[in-house]
Structures are given as structure tokens and as C-alpha cells.
Write a protein that holds these residues in place. Structure first.
Motif, PDB file in Angstrom:
ATOM      1  N   MET A 193      39.065  25.686  65.483  1.00  0.00           N
ATOM      2  CA  MET A 193      37.915  24.798  65.636  1.00  0.00           C
ATOM      3  C   MET A 193      37.576  24.059  64.348  1.00  0.00           C
ATOM      4  N   ASP A 194      38.158  24.496  63.231  1.00  0.00           N
ATOM      5  CA  ASP A 194      37.770  23.978  61.918  1.00  0.00           C
ATOM      6  C   ASP A 194      38.242  22.538  61.715  1.00  0.00           C
ATOM      7  N   LEU A 195      37.580  21.865  60.781  1.00  0.00           N
ATOM      8  CA  LEU A 195      37.927  20.495  60.426  1.00  0.00           C
ATOM      9  C   LEU A 195      38.887  20.477  59.242  1.00  0.00           C
ATOM     10  N   LEU A 196      39.553  19.346  59.052  1.00  0.00           N
ATOM     11  CA  LEU A 196      40.442  19.167  57.916  1.00  0.00           C
ATOM     12  C   LEU A 196      39.627  18.872  56.663  1.00  0.00           C
ATOM     13  N   PRO A 197      40.174  19.157  55.476  1.00  0.00           N
ATOM     14  CA  PRO A 197      39.442  18.882  54.229  1.00  0.00           C
ATOM     15  C   PRO A 197      38.914  17.449  54.131  1.00  0.00           C
ATOM     16  N   GLU A 198      39.717  16.458  54.537  1.00  0.00           N
ATOM     17  CA  GLU A 198      39.269  15.071  54.462  1.00  0.00           C
ATOM     18  C   GLU A 198      38.089  14.803  55.399  1.00  0.00           C
ATOM     19  N   GLN A 199      38.035  15.533  56.513  1.00  0.00           N
ATOM     20  CA  GLN A 199      36.888  15.388  57.412  1.00  0.00           C
ATOM     21  C   GLN A 199      35.631  15.965  56.778  1.00  0.00           C
ATOM     22  N   TRP A 200      35.780  17.098  56.075  1.00  0.00           N
ATOM     23  CA  TRP A 200      34.630  17.660  55.371  1.00  0.00           C
ATOM     24  C   TRP A 200      34.159  16.706  54.268  1.00  0.00           C
ATOM     25  N   LYS A 201      35.101  16.062  53.602  1.00  0.00           N
ATOM     26  CA  LYS A 201      34.734  15.076  52.579  1.00  0.00           C
ATOM     27  C   LYS A 201      33.953  13.922  53.203  1.00  0.00           C
ATOM     28  N   SER A 202      34.441  13.416  54.330  1.00  0.00           N
ATOM     29  CA  SER A 202      33.750  12.310  55.009  1.00  0.00           C
ATOM     30  C   SER A 202      32.338  12.711  55.423  1.00  0.00           C
ATOM     31  N   LEU A 203      32.179  13.935  55.906  1.00  0.00           N
ATOM     32  CA  LEU A 203      30.853  14.416  56.287  1.00  0.00           C
ATOM     33  C   LEU A 203      29.924  14.505  55.085  1.00  0.00           C
ATOM     34  N   ALA A 204      30.459  14.984  53.967  1.00  0.00           N
ATOM     35  CA  ALA A 204      29.643  15.094  52.757  1.00  0.00           C
ATOM     36  C   ALA A 204      29.192  13.720  52.278  1.00  0.00           C
TER      37      ALA A 204
END
Length: 334
Positions: A193-204
Motif C-alpha cells: 500500500m506504500d507510496l514511492l519516495p518521489e510520491q512522498w516528496k511530492s506530498l511534502a
């Protein structure tokens, strides 16, 4: 000295019961039914006294669904008596205006209501049909009762596309704060279910931009350790440490187990067997977490480890090692 402030948690999350009427796909505590040996009212009130004696100034009551605990009034009143800021996290199903008004009278100061999507998406993530409509009612009730009203969103593959919609919904409802929580693959939450690192960056980055755009209209908070990477002002704050597991915060389960964080299920001891202060003081885990030279992988080599530290829960969820690197970080992503 600043470090002395972190000898004991100044913010404690306590799941007062594991009982819950929802079945969230990402629930870190796998809530549903009561756990054997949940703390009695007498022990619960003693625990509040212990927290006050250790200097805890903010107590967040969680679950499960804390509104299903029959003695929640006594717990709130005891914490308020000690001068603590008292918050409560709820899925919103049971919260109407009359209950919100009573909670405020007991001494509760804030409500955090979970919202993990708009309409059917929220109901599917939470495993409870009709919950989205109840959330709308709960928000209105909390605001009308004069409680600080926060909305919490936990993004993962099933709902990340709803992020901006949830922020706009929160703004339109007039809540005081939007919290971007972090999905951690523990409990019912699976790594798939987890997101990719780049997705976490985009969210931040989205979080920072929205905070600036909506300054004065709605506040923003986040559990994402890497916020210092996208918000340089955080790195300049003397007390900002990124991940607070085992430092300024801790967690207590419904049956008394103490862990460094709600998302880091590494048991330190049980308050039914030891005093909370003794558990914290004698824990090797706490000592290791407080010294970030112990971190491994990319987190251990990172130049901003003292201002981030990576999420210890994510490290544990992926590697079963709370000192390993945080796979959400985009700095060293392939």
C-alpha cells in the motif's frame, strides 16, 4: 538545557481502548475488539498522574475508537486537572453536538477527526459504510461546540489521489488544522500500500505550498520526518528533530505496553508491571533512538540526520530494525 526537555515525552499518545467500529485498511494497531487486560479505570487514572509527574504537557487519547471507552470522561477530567492539553482522535461516527459539548465541558480542548478520502473512498478505506457522512456531522458538531477541530489524512496507494480534495474539503468546512499523517507498514498496513519516495516528496512539497497559500486560514502539521528537506525554516528551529520517537513523544497501548511511538511497535515495558518513569529510564531502545549516530544505512550517513532522523516506524516496518534507513526518503532513492 534543550535536551532536558526531551528526557521524558512532553507529548504522549495513549490508545485507551482497542475497541473500534471501523476496520481501516492501514490501521497501525489492528483495532477491532478490546484487548485482554485493557487498563482499568483505577490504573488509567494512575497513569495520567504518572504522566503529569514526568512533565507531559500534551495527551492525545486514541484507539481503537476512544469514544467507546465508558470512563473517557474520568480520564479527560484527570488530565485537565493536571493542566495538560488534552486531545482526542476519533473516526467521527459517534460524535454529535451533544457529545462534543460534553467533551469540552470535561476539559477536552481538541478533536482530531480522520478523513482518508472523499465520499465512498473514505468509507472503503475505513471499512464502514456511511462513515463519510458521519465525519461531516462530527466536524460541524466539534466546531459548533467550540473545540479545536483538526482533520487527519493518511495517504497511501488507495487514496493519495484525494489529497488536494481533502485539503479543500477541510478548508471549506472551516477546520483549524490539517494534518498530513504518514502511512507506516505496521499493523494492518501492508508494504504493497506504500507510496514511492518521489510520491512522498511530492506530498511534502504540496504540504508546504498549501501551508503558504492558506496561511491565516488553516494551519498545517505533518508526521513526515523529512519535512526539513522541503522546508528550510524547520531546520533552523532549535527544537526541531524530525522523528520524535523516544524523544519528545511516546505511546501507550490499550493494554499498557509502552513503545517509543504509535507507529513503532517495539515494546519497552508494561505500565501494569512497572512505573512509566522506570520503563523510560531503563530502556536501551530509548537510549539508542536518542543518539542518532546509531542509525544505519543512508539515515546514518545523512548530513541532516539530527533534523530528520528518518521515520523509525517505517524502518521497522520494512526491515524489522528500528535503526535502519527510512525507505520513504527520496534523497538516496534509486
Amino acid at each position: 538545557m534543550l535536551e532536558e526537555w526531551f528526557r521524558y515525552p512532553i507529548h504522549m499518545v495513549w490508545s485507551v481502548t482497542n475497541l473500534c467500529n471501523a476496520h481501516c485498511v492501514h490501521c497501525s494497531s489492528s483495532s477491532g475488539t478490546c484487548l485482554p487486560g485493557e487498563l482499568s479505570e483505577e490504573r488509567a487514572l494512575k497513569l495520567v498522574d504518572e504522566l503529569a509527574d514526568m512533565g507531559c504537557i500534551d495527551l492525545a487519547l486514541s484507539g481503537g475508537e476512544p469514544l467507546l471507552r465508558s470512563d473517557i470522561r474520568s480520564i479527560i477530567e484527570r488530565a485537565a486537572y493536571h493542566g495538560m492539553q488534552v486531545g482526542l482522535g476519533t473516526n467521527g461516527w459517534w460524535l454529535d453536538f451533544e457529545k462534543a459539548k460534553k467533551l469540552k465541558k470535561f476539559g477536552l480542548q481538541r478533536i482530531q477527526i480522520s478523513l482518508d478520502g472523499i465520499g465512498r473512498t473514505h468509507d472503503e478505506v475505513r471499512g464502514l459504510k456511511g462513515l463519510f457522512n458521519r465525519v461531516e456531522r462530527a466536524i460541524d458538531a466539534s466546531l459548533e461546540a467550540g473545540l479545536q477541530t483538526h482533520l487527519c489524512f493518511t495517504p497511501h496507494k488507495q487514496n493519495v489521489h484525494h489529497t488536494e480534495q481533502v485539503i479543500e474539503f477541510a478548508l471549506a468546512k472551516g477546520v483549524h488544522l490539517f494534518n498530513l499523517s504518514q502511512f507506516v507498514p505496521v499493523g494492518r498496513g501492508s508494504q504493497s500500500m506504500d507510496l514511492l519516495p518521489e510520491q512522498w516528496k511530492s506530498l511534502a512539497i504540496l504540504w508546504v505550498n498549501k501551508r503558504e497559500q492558506l496561511k491565516g486560514l488553516m494551519k498545517f502539521s505533518s508526521h513526515l520526518a523529512q519535512m526539513a528537506l522541503v522546508d528550510p525554516s524547520l531546520a533552523c528551529q532549535e527544537g526541531f528533530k524530525g522523528c520524535q520517537a523516544g524523544m519528545a513523544q511516546g505511546y501507550i497501548s490499550a493494554d499498557g505496553w509502552v513503545t517509543p511511538c504509535v507507529m513503532l511497535p517495539v515494546r519497552l515495558g508494561n505500565v501494569k508491571e512497572q512505573a512509566l518513569r522506570e520503563i523510560w529510564d531503563s530502556s536501551l531502545v530509548i537510549q539508542q533512538l536518542r543518539d542518532r549516530s546509531n542509525l544505519g544505512g543512508n539515515c546514518g550517513q545523512c548530513g541532516i540526520r539530527e533534523k530528520c532522523g528518518g521515520c523509525r516506524g517505517v524502518a521497522y516496518g520494512l526491515y524489522h530494525d528500528y535503526l535502519a534507513e527510512d525507505s520513504h526518503c527520496w534523497l538516496h532513492a534509486d
